[in-house]
Write a protein that holds these residues in place. Structure first.
Motif, PDB file in Angstrom:
ATOM      1  N   LYS A  21      -3.065 -14.118 -10.531  1.00  0.00           N
ATOM      2  CA  LYS A  21      -1.878 -13.823 -11.336  1.00  0.00           C
ATOM      3  C   LYS A  21      -1.361 -12.407 -11.108  1.00  0.00           C
ATOM      4  N   ASP A  22      -2.099 -11.592 -10.403  1.00  0.00           N
ATOM      5  CA  ASP A  22      -1.692 -10.209 -10.198  1.00  0.00           C
ATOM      6  C   ASP A  22      -0.445 -10.141  -9.301  1.00  0.00           C
ATOM      7  N   PRO A  23       0.643  -9.499  -9.743  1.00  0.00           N
ATOM      8  CA  PRO A  23       1.895  -9.449  -8.962  1.00  0.00           C
ATOM      9  C   PRO A  23       1.717  -8.829  -7.580  1.00  0.00           C
ATOM     10  N   GLU A  24       0.918  -7.781  -7.493  1.00  0.00           N
ATOM     11  CA  GLU A  24       0.721  -7.118  -6.203  1.00  0.00           C
ATOM     12  C   GLU A  24      -0.036  -8.009  -5.235  1.00  0.00           C
ATOM     13  N   VAL A  25      -1.015  -8.722  -5.751  1.00  0.00           N
ATOM     14  CA  VAL A  25      -1.759  -9.664  -4.917  1.00  0.00           C
ATOM     15  C   VAL A  25      -0.835 -10.773  -4.422  1.00  0.00           C
ATOM     16  N   ILE A  26      -0.010 -11.285  -5.315  1.00  0.00           N
ATOM     17  CA  ILE A  26       0.943 -12.343  -4.936  1.00  0.00           C
ATOM     18  C   ILE A  26       1.871 -11.856  -3.834  1.00  0.00           C
ATOM     19  N   ARG A  27       2.364 -10.619  -3.976  1.00  0.00           N
ATOM     20  CA  ARG A  27       3.279 -10.069  -2.969  1.00  0.00           C
ATOM     21  C   ARG A  27       2.585  -9.914  -1.620  1.00  0.00           C
ATOM     22  N   LEU A  28       1.372  -9.370  -1.633  1.00  0.00           N
ATOM     23  CA  LEU A  28       0.642  -9.152  -0.387  1.00  0.00           C
ATOM     24  C   LEU A  28       0.266 -10.466   0.278  1.00  0.00           C
ATOM     25  N   PHE A  49       2.446  -8.565  20.530  1.00  0.00           N
ATOM     26  CA  PHE A  49       1.396  -9.324  19.837  1.00  0.00           C
ATOM     27  C   PHE A  49       0.425  -8.377  19.140  1.00  0.00           C
ATOM     28  N   LEU A  50      -0.008  -7.326  19.850  1.00  0.00           N
ATOM     29  CA  LEU A  50      -0.951  -6.370  19.260  1.00  0.00           C
ATOM     30  C   LEU A  50      -0.325  -5.637  18.085  1.00  0.00           C
ATOM     31  N   LYS A  51       0.955  -5.335  18.192  1.00  0.00           N
ATOM     32  CA  LYS A  51       1.643  -4.640  17.106  1.00  0.00           C
ATOM     33  C   LYS A  51       1.662  -5.500  15.847  1.00  0.00           C
ATOM     34  N   VAL A  52       2.007  -6.778  16.021  1.00  0.00           N
ATOM     35  CA  VAL A  52       2.038  -7.688  14.876  1.00  0.00           C
ATOM     36  C   VAL A  52       0.628  -7.918  14.338  1.00  0.00           C
ATOM     37  N   GLN A  53      -0.344  -8.027  15.257  1.00  0.00           N
ATOM     38  CA  GLN A  53      -1.729  -8.252  14.845  1.00  0.00           C
ATOM     39  C   GLN A  53      -2.248  -7.062  14.022  1.00  0.00           C
ATOM     40  N   ARG A  54      -1.911  -5.853  14.447  1.00  0.00           N
ATOM     41  CA  ARG A  54      -2.334  -4.670  13.700  1.00  0.00           C
ATOM     42  C   ARG A  54      -1.708  -4.647  12.301  1.00  0.00           C
ATOM     43  N   LYS A  55      -0.467  -5.050  12.233  1.00  0.00           N
ATOM     44  CA  LYS A  55       0.195  -5.107  10.923  1.00  0.00           C
ATOM     45  C   LYS A  55      -0.492  -6.134  10.031  1.00  0.00           C
ATOM     46  N   LYS A  56      -0.864  -7.277  10.609  1.00  0.00           N
ATOM     47  CA  LYS A  56      -1.575  -8.296   9.842  1.00  0.00           C
ATOM     48  C   LYS A  56      -2.904  -7.754   9.317  1.00  0.00           C
ATOM     49  N   ASP A  57      -3.656  -7.069  10.183  1.00  0.00           N
ATOM     50  CA  ASP A  57      -4.950  -6.512   9.778  1.00  0.00           C
ATOM     51  C   ASP A  57      -4.776  -5.492   8.655  1.00  0.00           C
ATOM     52  N   GLU A 102      -7.562  -7.072  -4.386  1.00  0.00           N
ATOM     53  CA  GLU A 102      -8.327  -8.136  -5.043  1.00  0.00           C
ATOM     54  C   GLU A 102      -9.626  -7.581  -5.627  1.00  0.00           C
ATOM     55  N   ARG A 103     -10.266  -6.673  -4.901  1.00  0.00           N
ATOM     56  CA  ARG A 103     -11.520  -6.082  -5.385  1.00  0.00           C
ATOM     57  C   ARG A 103     -11.281  -5.283  -6.666  1.00  0.00           C
ATOM     58  N   ILE A 104     -10.213  -4.512  -6.699  1.00  0.00           N
ATOM     59  CA  ILE A 104      -9.902  -3.700  -7.871  1.00  0.00           C
ATOM     60  C   ILE A 104      -9.599  -4.586  -9.084  1.00  0.00           C
ATOM     61  N   VAL A 105      -8.819  -5.643  -8.868  1.00  0.00           N
ATOM     62  CA  VAL A 105      -8.472  -6.545  -9.977  1.00  0.00           C
ATOM     63  C   VAL A 105      -9.724  -7.219 -10.531  1.00  0.00           C
ATOM     64  N   ARG A 106     -10.618  -7.619  -9.655  1.00  0.00           N
ATOM     65  CA  ARG A 106     -11.869  -8.243 -10.116  1.00  0.00           C
ATOM     66  C   ARG A 106     -12.691  -7.258 -10.950  1.00  0.00           C
ATOM     67  N   ILE A 165      -2.301  -5.359   6.395  1.00  0.00           N
ATOM     68  CA  ILE A 165      -1.958  -6.067   5.150  1.00  0.00           C
ATOM     69  C   ILE A 165      -3.190  -6.735   4.565  1.00  0.00           C
ATOM     70  N   LYS A 166      -3.997  -7.329   5.439  1.00  0.00           N
ATOM     71  CA  LYS A 166      -5.192  -8.025   4.959  1.00  0.00           C
ATOM     72  C   LYS A 166      -6.168  -7.057   4.310  1.00  0.00           C
ATOM     73  N   ALA A 167      -6.330  -5.884   4.903  1.00  0.00           N
ATOM     74  CA  ALA A 167      -7.226  -4.882   4.328  1.00  0.00           C
ATOM     75  C   ALA A 167      -6.710  -4.413   2.969  1.00  0.00           C
ATOM     76  N   THR A 168      -5.403  -4.197   2.870  1.00  0.00           N
ATOM     77  CA  THR A 168      -4.804  -3.785   1.594  1.00  0.00           C
ATOM     78  C   THR A 168      -4.982  -4.874   0.542  1.00  0.00           C
ATOM     79  N   LEU A 169      -4.793  -6.119   0.955  1.00  0.00           N
ATOM     80  CA  LEU A 169      -4.959  -7.245   0.032  1.00  0.00           C
ATOM     81  C   LEU A 169      -6.389  -7.339  -0.469  1.00  0.00           C
TER      82      LEU A 169
END
Length: 274
Positions: A243-250, A114-122, A132-136, A124-128
């Motif tokens: 519309k950003d492809p990278e945002v959509i993927r993340l 659970f912690l391993k998956v949770q860390r991966k989620k965190d 989003e900040r850069i695109v804005r 991805i969320k930080a990268t996303l």
């Protein structure tokens, strides 16, 4: 007697079902449940607990087909002539401890997953969030251009309004001139004499009114363009993000891992509860 029959499940049950059933059965053998029972019942329960513990160890080692049966007859009971209640509780505690150790080990493994998956989620969320900040930020230069366009449109709108106001004033003047003409006594006595002047005033009034309608239509178009542009300015950064492809993927990756966590929690309810 078969181990699975005693704990109340089929031999084809899942490991989770077997563990749950074993735990419930062991709890029923707790010495406190037999304090007021007869000596014979207490001895039978001790025997039952010993057998359960033995079969549980066999199950954990992979030897699931038990041929050993608990002996509940009176002859077996007589073999416990020197029954020790304290020893009985120790036997129970040992069996229960063995179970809890195995259960805790599985829970800890689930917790690790659970912690391993949770860390991966965190992660991805930080990268996303950063993407989003850069695109804005990149969209703000275009937003500034649109704001300049909106400023020019607003100037046009104000200019049209001034022209419309001047035209409305001219219309009022022509109507007053026409009314004054009609109210003159000499006009009432000799209307044909003033027919030409009357026609000129009416023609001028019609032109002014037609111009007023054209100006109002143009003003309405400018206002609609300005309103649409203001809406675009407000929504443009988020539209760029969406519309950003990278945002959509993340976002897709984040959605998938959140679904994985949801399914994991439903099947391992205690793994994330610590």
């Amino acid at each position: 007697m078969d181990f699975y029959n005693v704990i109340g499940v089929s031999s084809g049950a899942s490991a989770e079902e077997i563990t749950k059933a074993y735990k419930a059965t062991v709890k029923k053998c707790h010495p406190d449940n037999f304090i007021n029972a007869s000596r014979e019942e207490q001895e039978k329960n001790t025997q039952r607990l010993q057998w359960l513990n033995q079969e549980w160890q066999r199950y954990k080692s992979g030897k699931k087909d038990s041929t050993v049966s608990p002996n509940y007859n009176s002859q077996a009971s007589t073999s416990y002539n020197s029954y020790d209640f304290t020893s009985f509780k120790q036997q129970f505690n040992q069996a229960y401890t063995d179970f809890m150790n195995a259960f805790t080990a599985r829970t800890d493994n689930g917790r690790d997953e659970f912690l391993k998956v949770q860390r991966k989620k965190d992660s991805i969320k930080a990268t996303l969030n950063e993407r989003e900040r850069i695109v804005r930020l990149d969209s703000y230069s275009e937003v500034e251009n649109m704001k300049q366009q909106a400023g020019l449109l607003n100037n046009d709108i104000e200019a049209f309004r001034r022209v419309i106001q001047d035209n409305a004033t001219a219309i009022i003047q022509k109507r007053n001139e026409l009314a004054n003409l009609h109210n003159r006594k000499i006009y009432q006595l000799m209307p044909k004499r003033f027919k030409s002047e009357d026609n000129i005033l009416v023609s001028q009034l019609e032109k002014l009114e037609k111009k007023a309608q054209i100006l109002q239509n143009e003003l309405n178009k400018k206002i609609a363009q300005y309103t649409e542009l203001q809406m675009k300015i407000r929504n443009y950064p988020e539209e760029c993000v969406n519309k950003d492809p990278e945002v959509i993927r993340l976002r897709k990756e984040l959605s998938d891992i959140e679904q994985t966590i949801k399914e994991f929690v439903s099947t391992h309810p205690k793994a994330h509860a610590k």
